[in-house]
Design an enzyme around this catalytic site. Structure first.
Site, mmCIF file in Angstrom:
data_model
loop_
_atom_site.group_PDB
_atom_site.id
_atom_site.type_symbol
_atom_site.label_atom_id
_atom_site.label_comp_id
_atom_site.label_asym_id
_atom_site.label_seq_id
_atom_site.Cartn_x
_atom_site.Cartn_y
_atom_site.Cartn_z
ATOM 1 N N HIS A 188 0.094 8.291 21.331
ATOM 2 C CA HIS A 188 -0.792 7.598 20.392
ATOM 3 C C HIS A 188 -1.980 7.096 21.197
ATOM 4 O O HIS A 188 -1.883 6.134 21.955
ATOM 5 C CB HIS A 188 -0.044 6.438 19.738
ATOM 6 C CG HIS A 188 -0.772 5.803 18.586
ATOM 7 N ND1 HIS A 188 -1.868 4.994 18.740
ATOM 8 C CD2 HIS A 188 -0.548 5.874 17.235
ATOM 9 C CE1 HIS A 188 -2.284 4.576 17.566
ATOM 10 N NE2 HIS A 188 -1.506 5.094 16.630
ATOM 11 N N CYS A 220 0.869 -1.175 0.000
ATOM 12 C CA CYS A 220 0.000 0.000 0.000
ATOM 13 C C CYS A 220 0.906 1.226 0.000
ATOM 14 O O CYS A 220 2.023 1.166 -0.494
ATOM 15 C CB CYS A 220 -0.960 -0.029 1.196
ATOM 16 S SG CYS A 220 -0.130 -0.045 2.801
#
Length: 678
Positions: free
Chosen positions: A600, A29
């Site tokens: 995160h 990807c």
């Protein structure tokens, strides 16, 4: 030096993944290598994560594995597939194949219709590159034709311009062979057999049968309506209708569907040890005559009958004709049934002095281009680089060259929501042309922006095609060309790529500060604070393999309480915000003394596309420790099925003298969770 380093990196990744013999297929990807493996248990994740440039290794369900590389993924992928040891590995399943398989698992209520569109789409999508290339050559010649530099419709062009014609005609003439190859591959049979069957009908030997002067038993007649010649040859006492199959795609699509039944039947008959010889042999012996005598003429008869019917309709109900043509073309072009109409257009110009088909056809073309423009707009908005490139090339080929195939095969057949919206644009343009008396042209022209002046009345034609373009584009933009599932999948992929690239940038920045950090003999301990309230969790115990492996530095996890709702996210250190993806789930902050800290919030929350998150800061803002960065709706994160643990790591741990996570325990926002010695 660079290529050697890249090659070494590729070889190290392949070795750590279990060697080439463990790889079934490899795709990628925007930021990650995607391996399909025979056995994922043999992967040495630690070895992969030690490879320079690799940010992490992520196991997936089954025997799939992802290697996070970042922006260099294309070069690493290319280097891997060109390794001598990888020759032939994964050649049976490309990235497009993987996506096609995924689409087949998400079919709608009418499964056979979805399968039909997939068959068409996957038969043409691999040809998108050469179709775009040929179309741009046509666009170039159309510009020269419009400017009066050369008349590309003239029969006495110079050898140089005939050669230019050959450059683009090669693609469209041999399209049947290419389509047959892809269609056979789609149906899981030998694609070269499909190509060979179709190629047999395009050889000089087959074409020469149409010459009655060379073969006394060949008889030719002329179609009174279309003005085309039809020849019949005597083949061992059996009449064979001869046709020029150049540019035909309906014939190979039907042929391969029949070939698949024959080929798979033969594989059940012959033992495996002799299939390589006898299955292709008998497939060719059966299908070449069947295609020549039955399937080929059937496709031509169908197209010719359609052309004759349209000629009758225009003479008896011109308004209905003007509406019907743009509504039919979206279905004729993918099947190749529009080609006989070209003969009718040329016959009209030769006999009547004008043609009545190209005007309404222009409404279809511009509705098609308008839908592509809508896709281009959304791809720019959504930062979908691959679709943006596809739509840009297709729109240029359409507006400048009048070629719809790149739009159809590259975009429209892949996303079935486009067709209903495009048909509204077709209806709009055709209705305008029909109500106001029709549009004619005295020349055969590609219906592009450059050829608008050749239509009469030009103002009516320009208004009609502009309306068709605008309606299709607006409808696609308003309602999107993807289903909610496709849109969510694309957004998740894009956001994941942004997060990977942001982490790559953070690590690159950390590497750049390593030299200066090594020069510091001593420095005071820096405190990294808890970004939200919860309980400290050792990093090795969090559920994200990239973080738990410490590929993104040492640190801790902070798990919010079970009853937590909306929590504030505070800055763990004072510094500059250097990472803030659109999903708002992560913050990267660089302190003045070059400590890189990443917050995160949640695991895989990038897939929420920002839902449940707010931000009170922006990129490059300077923040102080304890300042509110934003909020997270913990309840929403958990309701969406994601772990709400906030991960706090020092990205450039390797550049620090010491990074010491605090032990497990409850913390409030602003409590120290990690001690750092720069």
């Amino acid at each position: 030096m660079t290529s050697a380093t890249t090659r070494d990196r590729a070889e190290e990744i392949v070795a750590a993944i279990g060697g080439p013999e463990n790889v079934l297929s490899l795709t990628h990807c925007a930021t990650r290598l995607r391996f399909e493996l025979k056995d994922a248990s043999v992967v040495d994740r630690a070895a992969i994560e030690k490879v320079p440039g690799v940010m992490g290794a992520v196991p997936q369900s089954g025997d799939r594995y992802q290697v996070v590389v970042g922006g260099a993924v294309q070069s690493v992928y290319t280097q891997i597939i060109h390794l001598p040891s990888m020759k032939g590995v994964g050649s049976g399943q490309s990235d497009a194949d993987v996506k096609a398989a995924a689409r087949s698992k998400a079919r709608g209520k009418v499964a056979w219709l979805d399968a039909f569109f997939e068959y068409l789409s996957d038969s043409f999508r691999p040809l998108l590159g050469v179709l775009l290339g040929a179309s741009l050559i046509i666009a170039f010649t159309a510009v020269l034709d419009a400017l009066g530099v050369v008349d590309f419709r003239a029969a006495d062009k110079s050898a140089g311009w005939v050669f230019v014609d050959a450059m683009w005609r090669a693609v469209f003439y041999f399209l049947p062979i290419m389509v047959a190859y892809n269609a056979a591959k789609k149906l899981n049979i030998d694609p070269w057999v499909g190509a060979t069957v179709m190629g047999a009908l395009m050889t000089p030997n087959f074409i020469s049968l149409s010459d009655p002067t060379a073969f006394a038993d060949t008889v030719c007649t002329t179609n009174a309506t279309l003005g085309t010649q039809s020849c019949v040859a005597d083949i061992f006492g059996i009449p064979l209708q001869l046709n020029d199959y150049g540019g035909q795609v309906f014939v190979p699509l039907i042929m391969v569907a029949v070939l698949a039944l024959v080929y798979k039947g033969l594989k059940r008959i012959f033992p495996e040890n002799i299939q390589m010889v006898f299955v292709p042999f008998f497939s060719m012996v059966v299908m070449i005559p069947v295609t020549a005598f039955l399937i080929g003429p059937l496709g031509i008869w169908l197209g010719s009958g359609l052309g004759s019917g349209l000629a009758w309709l225009n003479g008896n109900a011109p308004i209905a004709f003007a509406i019907l043509i743009p509504l039919l073309y979206p279905f004729l072009v993918p099947l190749g049934l529009h080609w006989p109409l070209n003969a009718l257009m040329l016959m009209n110009i030769g006999t009547l002095g004008y043609d009545f088909i190209q005007g309404p056809m222009g409404a279809w073309n511009f509705a098609c281009f308008g839908a592509t423009a809508g896709v281009l707009f959304l791809s720019w908005r959504d930062k979908d680089v691959q679709m943006r490139q596809t739509a840009t090339g297709a729109l240029a080929a359409g507006l400048l060259g009048g070629i719809s195939e790149p739009s159809l095969y590259g975009i429209h057949l892949r996303f079935k929501r486009i067709y209903p919206r495009m048909l509204v644009g077709c209806l709009t343009g055709g209705l305008i042309i029909g109500i106001f008396g029709g549009v004619n042209t005295s020349v055969f022209a590609f219906t592009s922006v450059l050829t608008i002046p050749v239509f009469s009345p030009m103002p009516l034609y320009a208004i009609a095609v502009a309306a068709a373009f605008a309606v299709s584009m607006t409808l696609v933009i308003i309602s999107d060309y993807r289903t909610p599932e496709q849109k969510a999948e694309a957004a998740a992929a894009r956001l994941q790529a942004e997060a990977d690239l942001a982490l790559e940038a953070a690590r690159t920045g950390a590497d750049a500060t390593a030299a200066s950090a090594d020069a510091v003999d001593s420095a005071p301990t820096a405190a990294v604070l808890a970004p939200l309230a919860g309980t400290i969790v050792p990093l090795a115990e969090v559920a994200d393999p990239v973080f738990s492996s410490k590929a993104l530095g040492d640190g801790v996890g902070v798990a919010p309480a079970d009853d937590a709702a909306v929590l504030e996210i505070v800055a763990p250190v004072s510094g500059t915000v250097v990472t803030l993806p659109d999903s708002l789930h992560a913050y990267g902050i660089r302190t003045d003394d070059a400590v890189e800290v990443l917050v995160h919030v949640g695991i895989d929350t990038v897939k929420m596309a920002g839902a449940g998150f707010t931000s009170a800061v922006a990129m490059n803002h300077h923040v102080t420790a304890g300042q509110v960065l934003g909020t997270v709706d913990v309840a929403a994160v958990r309701a969406a099925g994601y772990d709400a643990t906030a991960l706090v790591t020092v990205i450039n741990t390797a550049s620090m003298s010491e990074v010491a996570p605090r032990p497990a325990g409850d913390v409030a926002p602003g409590d120290v969770v990690v001690d750092v010695v720069p």
